[in-house]
Design an enzyme around this catalytic site. Structure first.
Site, PDB file in Angstrom:
ATOM      1  N   GLU A   2       5.811  -6.288  12.231  1.00 48.25           N
ATOM      2  CA  GLU A   2       6.107  -5.059  12.979  1.00 48.25           C
ATOM      3  C   GLU A   2       6.756  -5.273  14.333  1.00 48.25           C
ATOM      4  O   GLU A   2       7.680  -4.541  14.705  1.00 48.25           O
ATOM      5  CB  GLU A   2       4.822  -4.231  13.154  1.00 48.25           C
ATOM      6  CG  GLU A   2       4.380  -3.497  11.886  1.00 48.25           C
ATOM      7  CD  GLU A   2       3.345  -4.251  11.063  1.00 48.25           C
ATOM      8  OE1 GLU A   2       3.273  -5.494  11.200  1.00 48.25           O
ATOM      9  OE2 GLU A   2       2.624  -3.613  10.291  1.00 48.25           O
ATOM     10  N   GLU A  14      -1.702  -4.761   5.340  1.00 51.40           N
ATOM     11  CA  GLU A  14      -2.741  -3.849   5.838  1.00 51.40           C
ATOM     12  C   GLU A  14      -3.495  -3.163   4.700  1.00 51.40           C
ATOM     13  O   GLU A  14      -4.718  -3.022   4.752  1.00 51.40           O
ATOM     14  CB  GLU A  14      -2.098  -2.821   6.787  1.00 51.40           C
ATOM     15  CG  GLU A  14      -1.688  -3.490   8.102  1.00 51.40           C
ATOM     16  CD  GLU A  14      -0.609  -2.752   8.880  1.00 51.40           C
ATOM     17  OE1 GLU A  14      -0.117  -1.709   8.403  1.00 51.40           O
ATOM     18  OE2 GLU A  14      -0.240  -3.238   9.967  1.00 51.40           O
ATOM     19  N   GLY A  24       2.508  -2.900   6.306  1.00 50.72           N
ATOM     20  CA  GLY A  24       1.586  -2.000   5.604  1.00 50.72           C
ATOM     21  C   GLY A  24       1.043  -2.595   4.304  1.00 50.72           C
ATOM     22  O   GLY A  24      -0.023  -2.193   3.833  1.00 50.72           O
ATOM     23  N   ALA A  67       5.344  -0.476   5.160  1.00 53.25           N
ATOM     24  CA  ALA A  67       5.625   0.951   5.261  1.00 53.25           C
ATOM     25  C   ALA A  67       7.133   1.100   5.111  1.00 53.25           C
ATOM     26  O   ALA A  67       7.895   0.147   5.346  1.00 53.25           O
ATOM     27  CB  ALA A  67       5.155   1.477   6.601  1.00 53.25           C
TER      28      ALA A  67
HETATM   29  N1  CO8 Z   1      10.893  -0.180   3.633  1.00 58.31           N
HETATM   30  C1  CO8 Z   1      11.940   0.374   2.980  1.00 58.31           C
HETATM   31  N2  CO8 Z   1      12.687  -0.287   2.082  1.00 58.31           N
HETATM   32  C2  CO8 Z   1      12.365  -1.565   1.835  1.00 58.31           C
HETATM   33  C3  CO8 Z   1      11.290  -2.201   2.466  1.00 58.31           C
HETATM   34  C4  CO8 Z   1      10.533  -1.453   3.409  1.00 58.31           C
HETATM   35  N3  CO8 Z   1       9.476  -1.960   4.035  1.00 58.31           N
HETATM   36  N4  CO8 Z   1      11.211  -3.466   2.027  1.00 58.31           N
HETATM   37  C5  CO8 Z   1      12.220  -3.607   1.135  1.00 58.31           C
HETATM   38  N5  CO8 Z   1      12.912  -2.467   1.023  1.00 58.31           N
HETATM   39  C6  CO8 Z   1      14.075  -2.199   0.168  1.00 58.31           C
HETATM   40  C7  CO8 Z   1      15.320  -2.826   0.748  1.00 58.31           C
HETATM   41  O1  CO8 Z   1      15.882  -2.008   1.726  1.00 58.31           O
HETATM   42  C8  CO8 Z   1      16.187  -2.959  -0.490  1.00 58.31           C
HETATM   43  O2  CO8 Z   1      16.735  -1.706  -0.770  1.00 58.31           O
HETATM   44  P1  CO8 Z   1      18.295  -1.616  -1.231  1.00 58.31           P
HETATM   45  O3  CO8 Z   1      18.356  -2.404  -2.518  1.00 58.31           O
HETATM   46  O4  CO8 Z   1      18.510  -0.140  -1.420  1.00 58.31           O
HETATM   47  O5  CO8 Z   1      19.099  -2.255  -0.165  1.00 58.31           O
HETATM   48  C9  CO8 Z   1      15.179  -3.262  -1.592  1.00 58.31           C
HETATM   49  O6  CO8 Z   1      13.895  -2.845  -1.082  1.00 58.31           O
HETATM   50  C10 CO8 Z   1      15.091  -4.715  -1.926  1.00 58.31           C
HETATM   51  O7  CO8 Z   1      14.852  -5.435  -0.724  1.00 58.31           O
HETATM   52  P2  CO8 Z   1      15.750  -6.679  -0.243  1.00 58.31           P
HETATM   53  O8  CO8 Z   1      17.132  -6.578  -0.779  1.00 58.31           O
HETATM   54  O9  CO8 Z   1      15.599  -6.793   1.237  1.00 58.31           O
HETATM   55  O10 CO8 Z   1      14.988  -7.862  -0.998  1.00 58.31           O
HETATM   56  P3  CO8 Z   1      14.929  -9.368  -0.553  1.00 58.31           P
HETATM   57  O11 CO8 Z   1      14.341 -10.112  -1.705  1.00 58.31           O
HETATM   58  O12 CO8 Z   1      16.209  -9.840  -0.020  1.00 58.31           O
HETATM   59  O13 CO8 Z   1      13.857  -9.388   0.659  1.00 58.31           O
HETATM   60  C11 CO8 Z   1      11.854  -8.805   1.795  1.00 58.31           C
HETATM   61  C12 CO8 Z   1      12.540  -9.060   0.446  1.00 58.31           C
HETATM   62  C13 CO8 Z   1      11.773 -10.118   2.587  1.00 58.31           C
HETATM   63  C14 CO8 Z   1      10.448  -8.290   1.527  1.00 58.31           C
HETATM   64  C15 CO8 Z   1      12.674  -7.781   2.594  1.00 58.31           C
HETATM   65  O14 CO8 Z   1      12.922  -6.656   1.772  1.00 58.31           O
HETATM   66  C16 CO8 Z   1      12.007  -7.312   3.829  1.00 58.31           C
HETATM   67  O15 CO8 Z   1      11.991  -8.002   4.832  1.00 58.31           O
HETATM   68  N6  CO8 Z   1      11.449  -6.066   3.811  1.00 58.31           N
HETATM   69  C17 CO8 Z   1      10.824  -5.462   4.938  1.00 58.31           C
HETATM   70  C18 CO8 Z   1       9.495  -6.110   5.228  1.00 58.31           C
HETATM   71  C19 CO8 Z   1       8.871  -5.499   6.458  1.00 58.31           C
HETATM   72  O16 CO8 Z   1       9.347  -5.656   7.555  1.00 58.31           O
HETATM   73  N7  CO8 Z   1       7.738  -4.814   6.286  1.00 58.31           N
HETATM   74  C20 CO8 Z   1       7.005  -4.219   7.340  1.00 58.31           C
HETATM   75  C21 CO8 Z   1       7.483  -2.826   7.568  1.00 58.31           C
HETATM   76  S1  CO8 Z   1       6.763  -2.103   9.008  1.00 58.31           S
HETATM   77  C22 CO8 Z   1       5.224  -1.640   8.486  1.00 58.31           C
HETATM   78  O17 CO8 Z   1       4.815  -1.886   7.388  1.00 58.31           O
HETATM   79  C23 CO8 Z   1       4.424  -0.902   9.459  1.00 58.31           C
HETATM   80  C24 CO8 Z   1       3.071  -0.457   8.908  1.00 58.31           C
HETATM   81  C25 CO8 Z   1       2.400   0.467   9.870  1.00 58.31           C
HETATM   82  C26 CO8 Z   1       3.149   1.769   9.963  1.00 58.31           C
HETATM   83  C27 CO8 Z   1       2.580   2.654  11.014  1.00 58.31           C
HETATM   84  C28 CO8 Z   1       3.516   3.828  11.280  1.00 58.31           C
HETATM   85  C29 CO8 Z   1       3.159   4.584  12.505  1.00 58.31           C
END
Ligand code: CO8
Length: 257
Positions: free
Chosen positions: A131, A111, A108, A63
């Site tokens: 999460e 999920e 997400g 998400a």
């Molecule tokens: N949300 C928003 N932006 C994201 C997300 C995300 N989940 N994942 C990546 N991005 C963005 C980064 O911020 C980055 O943007 P920018 O270039 O503007 O800085 C771009 O995508 C590229 O990402 P990275 O530079 O971080 O790329 P890497 O190759 O270094 O890393 C990863 C890749 C490991 C996937 C890393 O991006 C990461 O850890 N992302 C987040 C993963 C995460 O924690 N996901 C779970 C999110 S929580 C969730 O999903 C909850 C679901 C239920 C919601 C219920 C709500 C009530």
């Protein structure tokens, strides 16, 4: 739609989440567009649906953390409900769904893949529920579907530790059905979808419904669910044609409905 593309190949629909700047993360707009795309699927002429992410790095990286970061409690609940409604629509979609997981499937992303009937993944796929490291619980059904798919013990380990697993481990624990080189993943998903599409559509849909609904009730009720599904196929053109072909030692030349 800005972040979703939808194409068809024969009886197979391919829905692609395409938000490369955020590794296909799900914000409200993406969720809304997935719902819109599902509502627009021509169910008369589509027999299986593939869900994938654009690019070769990420299926769905979760998400959208930026959007979630400022939500109030009420907004957080509303966001969770929005995702749950869309994912449930996908889970109960009348035709089989295959997630072609082409990279990160985190939060997400894991999920939404679990809301599909079948998961195939690329060798570079990474699954996880990060999460609790962000101060939230899994919120789009992760606590429920992961435990049902891989068992409570493994689900609890993944969710409590927030540790990611790679494709081979996802295969070992039964989270994915098969692993392919990235370049072959979509073709493999299409092949499987085409195999499904060759079978009698009414029977395939009824089987999906029976499995899904049967899993939610005890066995006495579950076999009644199956009886109904089984009965619903009789007198269909496909049932007549399928059985007649067997008895005549021929093959059905394309099921109709
Ligand atoms: N949300 C928003 N932006 C994201 C997300 C995300 N989940 N994942 C990546 N991005 C963005 C980064 O911020 C980055 O943007 P920018 O270039 O503007 O800085 C771009 O995508 C590229 O990402 P990275 O530079 O971080 O790329 P890497 O190759 O270094 O890393 C990863 C890749 C490991 C996937 C890393 O991006 C990461 O850890 N992302 C987040 C993963 C995460 O924690 N996901 C779970 C999110 S929580 C969730 O999903 C909850 C679901 C239920 C919601 C219920 C709500 C009530």
């Amino acid at each position: 739609m800005e972040f979703i593309t939808y194409e068809t190949e024969g009886f197979v629909g391919i829905l692609t989440i395409n938000r490369p700047k955020a590794l296909n993360a799900l914000n409200s707009q993406v969720l809304g567009e997935i719902e819109e795309a599902l509502d627009a699927v021509d169910l008369e002429n589509t027999r299986a649906l593939i869900l994938t992410g654009a690019g070769d790095k990420s299926f769905v990286a979760g998400a959208d953390i930026a959007e979630m970061s400022t939500l109030t409690k009420a907004e957080g609940e509303a966001f969770g409900k929005k995702g749950n409604d869309v994912f449930r629509k996908l889970e109960t979609f009348p035709i089989p769904t295959i997630a072609a997981v082409n990279g990160f499937a985190l939060g997400g992303g894991c999920e939404i893949s679990m809301s599909c009937d079948i998961r195939l993944c690329a060798e570079n796929a990474v699954f996880g529920q990060p999460e609790v490291g962000l101060g939230i619980t899994p919120g789009f059904g992760g606590t429920q579907r992961l435990a049902r798919l891989v068992g409570a013990g493994k689900a609890k380990e993944m969710i409590y530790t927030a540790f990611n697993i790679k494709a081979d481990e996802a295969y070992r624990i039964g989270l994915v059905n098969a692993v392919y080189p990235q370049a072959d993943l979509l073709d493999a998903a299409k092949k499987m979808a085409a195999k499904i599409a060759k079978n009698a559509p009414i029977a395939v849909r009824a089987s999906k419904k029976a499995i899904n609904e049967g899993l939610d009730v005890d066995m006495d009720q579950a076999i009644v669910v199956e009886e109904k599904a089984f009965g619903s196929c009789f007198e269909s053109e496909d049932q007549r044609a399928g059985m007649e072909a067997f008895l005549n030692k021929t093959k059905v030349d394309g099921f109709k409905n």
